[in-house]
Design a protein around this motif. Structure first.
Motif, PDB file in Angstrom:
ATOM      1  N   THR A   1       0.817  -1.225   0.000  1.00  0.00           N
ATOM      2  CA  THR A   1       0.000   0.000   0.000  1.00  0.00           C
ATOM      3  C   THR A   1       0.847   1.269   0.000  1.00  0.00           C
ATOM      4  O   THR A   1       0.303   2.363  -0.114  1.00  0.00           O
TER       5      THR A   1
ATOM      6  N   THR B   1       6.619   2.869  -2.765  1.00  0.00           N
ATOM      7  CA  THR B   1       7.495   1.932  -3.483  1.00  0.00           C
ATOM      8  C   THR B   1       6.851   0.547  -3.554  1.00  0.00           C
ATOM      9  O   THR B   1       7.029  -0.180  -4.536  1.00  0.00           O
TER      10      THR B   1
ATOM     11  N   ARG C   1      -1.183  -3.563   6.445  1.00  0.00           N
ATOM     12  CA  ARG C   1      -1.971  -3.479   7.684  1.00  0.00           C
ATOM     13  C   ARG C   1      -3.408  -3.040   7.441  1.00  0.00           C
ATOM     14  O   ARG C   1      -4.264  -3.207   8.312  1.00  0.00           O
TER      15      ARG C   1
ATOM     16  N   SER D   1      11.174   9.739  -2.228  1.00  0.00           N
ATOM     17  CA  SER D   1       9.871   9.608  -1.572  1.00  0.00           C
ATOM     18  C   SER D   1       9.975   9.928  -0.091  1.00  0.00           C
ATOM     19  O   SER D   1      11.072  10.048   0.465  1.00  0.00           O
TER      20      SER D   1
ATOM     21  N   SER E   1       4.041  10.073   4.567  1.00  0.00           N
ATOM     22  CA  SER E   1       4.149   8.706   4.039  1.00  0.00           C
ATOM     23  C   SER E   1       3.253   8.529   2.808  1.00  0.00           C
ATOM     24  O   SER E   1       2.110   8.995   2.801  1.00  0.00           O
TER      25      SER E   1
HETATM   26  N1  LIG Z   1      17.330   1.674  -0.871  1.00  0.00           N
HETATM   27  C1  LIG Z   1      16.630   2.128  -1.880  1.00  0.00           C
HETATM   28  O1  LIG Z   1      17.128   2.190  -2.950  1.00  0.00           O
HETATM   29  C2  LIG Z   1      15.219   2.530  -1.621  1.00  0.00           C
HETATM   30  C3  LIG Z   1      14.431   3.073  -2.628  1.00  0.00           C
HETATM   31  C4  LIG Z   1      13.098   3.361  -2.345  1.00  0.00           C
HETATM   32  C5  LIG Z   1      12.600   3.153  -1.071  1.00  0.00           C
HETATM   33  N2  LIG Z   1      13.418   2.653  -0.106  1.00  0.00           N
HETATM   34  C6  LIG Z   1      12.929   2.396   1.255  1.00  0.00           C
HETATM   35  O2  LIG Z   1      11.686   1.731   1.186  1.00  0.00           O
HETATM   36  C7  LIG Z   1      10.913   2.070   2.329  1.00  0.00           C
HETATM   37  C8  LIG Z   1       9.518   2.487   1.868  1.00  0.00           C
HETATM   38  O3  LIG Z   1       9.565   3.741   1.222  1.00  0.00           O
HETATM   39  P1  LIG Z   1       8.225   4.382   0.667  1.00  0.00           P
HETATM   40  O4  LIG Z   1       8.537   5.730   0.179  1.00  0.00           O
HETATM   41  O5  LIG Z   1       7.543   3.405  -0.226  1.00  0.00           O
HETATM   42  O6  LIG Z   1       7.397   4.529   2.043  1.00  0.00           O
HETATM   43  P2  LIG Z   1       5.840   4.729   2.274  1.00  0.00           P
HETATM   44  O7  LIG Z   1       5.150   5.178   1.036  1.00  0.00           O
HETATM   45  O8  LIG Z   1       5.761   5.578   3.485  1.00  0.00           O
HETATM   46  O9  LIG Z   1       5.305   3.240   2.597  1.00  0.00           O
HETATM   47  C9  LIG Z   1       5.480   2.642   3.843  1.00  0.00           C
HETATM   48  C10 LIG Z   1       4.711   1.335   3.896  1.00  0.00           C
HETATM   49  O10 LIG Z   1       4.881   0.791   5.203  1.00  0.00           O
HETATM   50  C11 LIG Z   1       3.606   0.415   5.698  1.00  0.00           C
HETATM   51  N3  LIG Z   1       3.558   0.428   7.172  1.00  0.00           N
HETATM   52  C12 LIG Z   1       3.868   1.446   7.989  1.00  0.00           C
HETATM   53  N4  LIG Z   1       3.671   1.063   9.267  1.00  0.00           N
HETATM   54  C13 LIG Z   1       3.247  -0.218   9.238  1.00  0.00           C
HETATM   55  C14 LIG Z   1       2.879  -1.164  10.213  1.00  0.00           C
HETATM   56  N5  LIG Z   1       2.870  -0.844  11.532  1.00  0.00           N
HETATM   57  N6  LIG Z   1       2.504  -2.401   9.836  1.00  0.00           N
HETATM   58  C15 LIG Z   1       2.478  -2.748   8.510  1.00  0.00           C
HETATM   59  N7  LIG Z   1       2.814  -1.880   7.530  1.00  0.00           N
HETATM   60  C16 LIG Z   1       3.176  -0.642   7.886  1.00  0.00           C
HETATM   61  C17 LIG Z   1       2.664   1.458   5.119  1.00  0.00           C
HETATM   62  O11 LIG Z   1       1.328   0.980   5.216  1.00  0.00           O
HETATM   63  P3  LIG Z   1       0.046   1.975   5.132  1.00  0.00           P
HETATM   64  O12 LIG Z   1      -0.153   2.242   3.662  1.00  0.00           O
HETATM   65  O13 LIG Z   1      -1.026   1.185   5.742  1.00  0.00           O
HETATM   66  O14 LIG Z   1       0.407   3.240   5.872  1.00  0.00           O
HETATM   67  C18 LIG Z   1       3.201   1.501   3.692  1.00  0.00           C
HETATM   68  O15 LIG Z   1       2.715   0.388   2.953  1.00  0.00           O
HETATM   69  C19 LIG Z   1      11.685   3.166   3.061  1.00  0.00           C
HETATM   70  O16 LIG Z   1      12.367   2.585   4.154  1.00  0.00           O
HETATM   71  C20 LIG Z   1      12.665   3.666   2.033  1.00  0.00           C
HETATM   72  O17 LIG Z   1      13.863   4.165   2.607  1.00  0.00           O
HETATM   73  C21 LIG Z   1      14.704   2.348  -0.358  1.00  0.00           C
END
Ligand SMILES: NC(=O)c1ccc[n+]([C@@H]2O[C@H](COP(=O)([O-])OP(=O)(O)OC[C@H]3O[C@@H](n4cnc5c(N)ncnc54)[C@H](OP(=O)(O)O)[C@@H]3O)[C@@H](O)[C@H]2O)c1
Length: 389
Positions: free
Chosen positions: A13, A16, A39, A178, A299
């Motif tokens: 959801t 990424t 979740r 993001s 987020s």
């Molecule tokens: N290393 C790389 O190259 C790279 C590149 C891109 C991203 N990333 C990493 O990927 C991660 C995600 O980034 P994003 O921008 O996609 O973040 P995001 O849009 O904020 O997504 C976070 C996800 O985590 C879920 N979540 C949060 N709390 C939770 C819980 N208690 N239980 C279950 N799920 C939960 C959220 O669910 P809900 O939708 O329900 O809130 C959402 O699906 C980050 O750590 C980022 O640093 C790394």
């Protein structure tokens, strides 16, 4: 095959996670048994509807409700599948329960962390258990650190075996980031003392390969004539992963040195880069300013499709050893999201479907999947190319 799924995507959801789900909807072989986890059931249903518009078969995807605070739900999730891929970050806050569940269940695991503290902490707590259960725990399956780790691996493969090797990587990229990435970076900057403690514990416990030396090249800010740009040493998680691959694989030779740089066009930009990172680092140290920084992005936010379409990356590697020199380019599109979603999804498909080296525990992408993942990524449009030798 006794488990119901080959893959479960946790975090579908998020920003990424959504892109990763879309990639799987369009590219997973039809026989792949996969499911979406998160979740919020309502948000998961919305993602499934979006996927069904891309691939009607996705209308039948199972949805699994699990919160990182619910250990029983995560244990059930890990036991239901051969591979979990997760985009639920910042991983230092949300990642550990799922690693614990996968290590216990012997389930292969791939994530997108770029947080060195998380990687070291998971090694200290779950590496041994994962070795016993046969789980491959593979962190950093996005832009952190696949182009660097597999790029260095590909460079090593072009050089003679059994001799000392020296490789340097120079990264250039254009694109936005993001909320999740921004939050992970701010949190990591605010946890520098915790990270130092964990890294020290890992150094004290980890066995280094007998009779082989792995280290860094001497690094400094300098003008790199061959690239026509300034280059700045970049102590991210990437050089750590490259050196861990070197420690795991004899092919890197009896003595392997790696240096990692970011390319910057003008000298003024070097000062701006160092100043910007220093300012972010300083503000991340105190609770109130860190919270202010975190409140700047919500987020789920990230670059628009138009911004992603204009984004790109190139990592150039210079390798030498045994009297040979080689230059390699690893290139692709939007590094942070389009290509990251592709790299994570292909890593998970690789763990699920390919014949892989018989290793388990916490592994780098090169040690866990090496050649098989290289083939997949090249087929998916990320280029690994020798440009001079
Ligand atoms: N290393 C790389 O190259 C790279 C590149 C891109 C991203 N990333 C990493 O990927 C991660 C995600 O980034 P994003 O921008 O996609 O973040 P995001 O849009 O904020 O997504 C976070 C996800 O985590 C879920 N979540 C949060 N709390 C939770 C819980 N208690 N239980 C279950 N799920 C939960 C959220 O669910 P809900 O939708 O329900 O809130 C959402 O699906 C980050 O750590 C980022 O640093 C790394």
């Amino acid at each position: 095959m006794s488990r119901p799924y080959d893959l479960v995507l946790f975090g579908a959801t998020g920003y990424t996670g959504g892109l990763t789900a879309e990639y799987l909807a369009q590219h997973a072989p039809p026989a792949t048994r996969w499911a979406l986890a998160g979740r919020s059931p309502a948000k998961l249903e919305a993602v499934r509807a979006r996927l069904a518009a891309l691939n009607p078969a996705c209308a039948a995807l199972d949805l699994i409700q699990a919160d990182v605070g619910d250990a029983a739900a995560l244990a059930k999730l890990a036991q239901s599948t051969r591979v979990v891929l997760t985009t639920v970050g910042p991983y230092i806050h949300y990642g550990e329960p799922l690693v614990a569940a996968c290590a216990a269940a012997g389930t292969h695991y791939a994530d997108l962390t770029g947080e060195p503290e998380f990687v070291d902490l998971m090694w200290l707590r779950y590496h041994q258990q994962a070795q016993q259960t046969g789980a491959r725990i593979v962190h950093c399956c996005g832009f952190d650190s696949i182009p660097h780790d597999l790029g260095a691996y590909f460079t090593v493969l072009q050089l003679p075996a059994g001799v000392p090797l020296r490789v340097e990587g120079f990264v250039r990229a254009g694109g936005g980031f993001s909320a999740g990435t921004y939050h992970s970076a701010v949190n990591a900057f605010g946890r520098i003392r915790e990270y130092a403690k964990v890294a020290k514990q890992r150094r004290a416990r980890e066995q280094y390969p007998q009779g082989r030396k792995i280290g860094s090249t001497r690094q400094r800010v300098h003008y790199e004539r061959s690239l026509g740009t300034w280059v700045v040493p970049f102590p991210s998680v990437d050089p750590q992963m490259v050196r861990r691959s070197a420690a795991a694989l004899d092919r890197y030779g009896p003595e392997f040195r790696y240096g990692h740089y970011v390319q910057v066009k003008k000298l003024g930009s070097v000062a701006a880069l160092i100043g910007g990172v220093s300012a972010l680092f300083t503000l991340a140290q105190a609770g109130p300013t860190r919270r202010w920084l975190l409140s700047r992005k919500t987020s789920g936010e990230g670059p628009t499709p138009e911004q992603r379409a204009k984004s790109w990356f190139r990592v150039r590697f210079h390798g030498e050893g045994g009297g040979r020199k080689v230059t390699v380019d690893v290139k692709g599109g939007d590094p942070g999201y389009g290509e990251t979603a592709k790299m994570l999804a292909e890593s998970a498909l690789c763990l699920a479907h390919d014949a892989l080296p018989d290793r388990s525990g916490q592994l780098t992408t090169a040690a866990a999947m090496g050649d098989a993942l290289l083939v997949r990524l090249q087929r998916a449009g990320i280029s690994f190319e020798v440009v001079a030798q």
